[in-house]
Scaffold this active site. Structure first.
Site, PDB file in Angstrom:
ATOM      1  N   SER A  73      60.273  29.664  40.092  1.00  0.00           N
ATOM      2  CA  SER A  73      60.598  28.318  40.570  1.00  0.00           C
ATOM      3  C   SER A  73      60.098  28.085  41.994  1.00  0.00           C
ATOM      4  O   SER A  73      60.310  27.018  42.548  1.00  0.00           O
ATOM      5  CB  SER A  73      62.111  28.117  40.535  1.00  0.00           C
ATOM      6  OG  SER A  73      62.712  29.029  41.430  1.00  0.00           O
ATOM      7  N   CYS A  74      59.425  29.084  42.587  1.00  0.00           N
ATOM      8  CA  CYS A  74      59.075  28.926  44.009  1.00  0.00           C
ATOM      9  C   CYS A  74      57.568  28.935  44.276  1.00  0.00           C
ATOM     10  O   CYS A  74      57.023  27.953  44.783  1.00  0.00           O
ATOM     11  CB  CYS A  74      59.747  30.017  44.818  1.00  0.00           C
ATOM     12  SG  CYS A  74      61.513  30.020  44.588  1.00  0.00           S
ATOM     13  N   LEU A  75      56.893  30.045  43.963  1.00  0.00           N
ATOM     14  CA  LEU A  75      55.475  30.149  44.328  1.00  0.00           C
ATOM     15  C   LEU A  75      54.640  28.978  43.775  1.00  0.00           C
ATOM     16  O   LEU A  75      53.930  28.310  44.540  1.00  0.00           O
ATOM     17  CB  LEU A  75      54.902  31.500  43.873  1.00  0.00           C
ATOM     18  CG  LEU A  75      54.835  32.610  44.931  1.00  0.00           C
ATOM     19  CD1 LEU A  75      56.101  32.768  45.724  1.00  0.00           C
ATOM     20  CD2 LEU A  75      54.411  33.939  44.337  1.00  0.00           C
ATOM     21  N   LYS A 126      55.579  25.999  42.760  1.00  0.00           N
ATOM     22  CA  LYS A 126      56.040  24.714  43.318  1.00  0.00           C
ATOM     23  C   LYS A 126      55.634  24.570  44.779  1.00  0.00           C
ATOM     24  O   LYS A 126      55.118  23.530  45.200  1.00  0.00           O
ATOM     25  CB  LYS A 126      57.570  24.641  43.182  1.00  0.00           C
ATOM     26  CG  LYS A 126      58.197  23.424  43.825  1.00  0.00           C
ATOM     27  CD  LYS A 126      59.694  23.548  43.952  1.00  0.00           C
ATOM     28  CE  LYS A 126      60.058  24.389  45.150  1.00  0.00           C
ATOM     29  NZ  LYS A 126      61.412  24.206  45.689  1.00  0.00           N
ATOM     30  N   ASP A 127      55.832  25.628  45.548  1.00  0.00           N
ATOM     31  CA  ASP A 127      55.560  25.523  46.981  1.00  0.00           C
ATOM     32  C   ASP A 127      54.069  25.387  47.262  1.00  0.00           C
ATOM     33  O   ASP A 127      53.654  24.663  48.168  1.00  0.00           O
ATOM     34  CB  ASP A 127      56.159  26.719  47.734  1.00  0.00           C
ATOM     35  CG  ASP A 127      57.682  26.673  47.730  1.00  0.00           C
ATOM     36  OD1 ASP A 127      58.238  25.649  47.290  1.00  0.00           O
ATOM     37  OD2 ASP A 127      58.316  27.652  48.157  1.00  0.00           O
TER      38      ASP A 127
END
Ligand code: UGA
Length: 436
Positions: free
Chosen positions: A268-270, A272-273
């Site tokens: 959910s992070c790499l 999206k960011d």
């Protein structure tokens, strides 16, 4: 010292549990009543190793849960905001939760004499604290930042699967703010928990926000780099990306982490960011050529897995394929942006017959595929009569498999995206990403 934590998702609940277990007075606020009941019963709403015990320890001490933001604004000295900032369908970051949280905090601030410091831990694009959160807080509270309340940006770097260890011993603390008094208090708070030797970066809010994006984007860059090297290795007989990564990782200028080639990064992070930074950069008039290439390289990595399967099976239609590992990484039940899910979709399009196994993520996967695939609750069941096993997530139990476990396969064909079986004497057709 009373600490409020608004948003008991991954970051919030981990942080609250660790602080609570250390004896801090913590009030966690969560709007989802279902989650609240689970947390009160001592059951984390997601799987994270060691969290259940830490949460239980915290609950026996001074960790309380509520749905009421007013409570923390009235009582707490520090209020951490850890609500989600997910990605919208159009790729932009969804700031609705953080906006409504800021406005509720602001309204409660207008009715209290308490002067808490609001600390933004949620990942937000550079400028958000200054240009969006601060005006919402000031408008609703009718108070001035630095006078009626403090405002700090404090990005989080914990990893899923290692959340407890990372929260207990982070590699860094970043504190972004403009008012010296708030910075000093937050610094003291962290020094009390982690000691004075922890590396601390004190900066303004925009730079703190940028640090988070640069950090995750660099990690994504390392993975795409090694994945590209792995794909090149595959075309050179006898080459193994593991040894290449080990060697270059010994160069202190490179470092040995995040050099594990695989099917591409998920979570959910790499993804999206990186996407958010690409958009942000483009809007700022900078063409983010490198970041776009990282993203493109990652998206193409699942095709490498499909082509390894197709090269061996020739026709995928009707073939029984087993996917071992559904979560985006080991020790997690999270399937958000998991490459396994992308692979299953690609194979279903080719009319393969799919059986899946994962130690923790089957229930989450059922919501996506329902009865379009078969779910196996043991590896043995997953492999029986299979014509191809694809190892996607490097769960420890997969690395322990032996010839005996594969013996019931109809065709002993193993595609190993994580190279768990290099050096094992497998009696099977074996193809691994990054091995020529
Ligand atoms: C990531 C960052 O690592 C954390 O520092 C950050 O706090 C977090 O995002 C966040 O922004 O909240 P996380 O998403 O939990 O943490 O997972 P990672 O450990 O970064 O792994 C991401 C993906 O990269 C996984 O799919 C993993 O399998 C893959 N990966 C990782 C590789 O393919 N190779 C590697 O060498 C490392």
């Amino acid at each position: 010292m009373k600490v409020g934590i608004i948003g008991l998702g991954f970051v919030g609940l981990s942080f609250a549990s660790v602080l609570g277990s250390k004896g801090y007075y913590v009030i966690g606020v969560e709007s989802d009543r279902n989650k609240v009941s689970k947390i009160i019963r001592g059951e984390p709403p997601f799987y994270e190793s060691k969290l259940t015990n830490t949460l239980k320890m915290a609950s026996k001490k001074l960790f309380r849960v509520s749905t009421d933001i007013k409570l923390v604004v009235n009582q707490c000295d520090l209020i951490f905001v850890t609500v989600g900032t997910p990605q919208m369908k159009d790729g932009n970051i969804d700031l609705n939760m953080i906006k409504s949280t800021a406005s509720e905090i602001g309204k409660s601030l207008s009715k209290t004499k308490n002067k808490p410091i609001i600390i933004i831990k949620s990942t937000v694009v550079p400028g958000t604290t200054q240009n969006l959160i601060k005006p919402i807080l000031e408008k609703n509270s009718k108070k001035i930042t630095g006078v009626g309340f403090g405002l700090i940006t404090n990005p989080e770097f914990l990893r899923e699967g290692k959340a407890m260890d990372d929260t207990r011993k982070p590699h860094i603390v970043v504190i972004g703010g403009d008012d010296k008094n708030s910075i000093k208090k937050v610094k003291e708070f962290y020094c009390n928990i982690y000691g004075t030797k922890i590396p601390m970066i004190i900066t303004n809010t925009q730079t703190a926000e940028m640090i988070k994006y640069a950090n995750n984007s660099f990690l994504a860059t390392k993975i795409s780099f090694i994945n590209q090297i792995a794909n090149i290795c595959q075309s050179v007989a006898g080459t193994n990306v593991e040894n290449v990564a080990r060697a270059i990782g010994l160069d202190p200028r490179i470092g040995n982490q995040f050099l594990k080639a695989g099917p591409g990064y998920g979570g959910s992070c790499l993804p999206k960011d990186l996407q958010t930074l690409i958009r942000f950069s483009s809007k700022s008039g900078i063409d983010p050529l490198l970041l776009k290439a990282v993203q493109k390289t990652n998206a193409s990595q699942v095709r490498m897995v499909v082509s390894l399967i197709e090269r061996s099976l020739v026709k995928v239609k009707g073939k029984k394929i087993t996917i071992l590992g559904l979560s985006f990484k080991e020790d997690s039940d999270d399937i958000r942006e998991s490459v396994s899910i992308k692979l299953i979709n690609a194979l279903l399009k080719r009319n393969a017959v799919i059986t899946v196994h994962d130690p923790k993520a089957i229930e989450n996967t059922k919501e996506t595929f329902e009865n379009r695939i078969r779910y196996a609750y043991s590896i043995k069941d997953a492999l029986r009569h299979s014509q191809c096993a694809v190892i996607m997530t490097p769960w420890k139990e997969y690395g322990r498999l032996t010839n005996n476990d594969f013996r019931t396969m109809k065709r002993k064909l193993i595609i190993d995206t994580r190279r768990l079986f290099i050096g094992h004497n497998l009696n099977a057709e074996y193809h691994a990403i990054g091995v020529g």
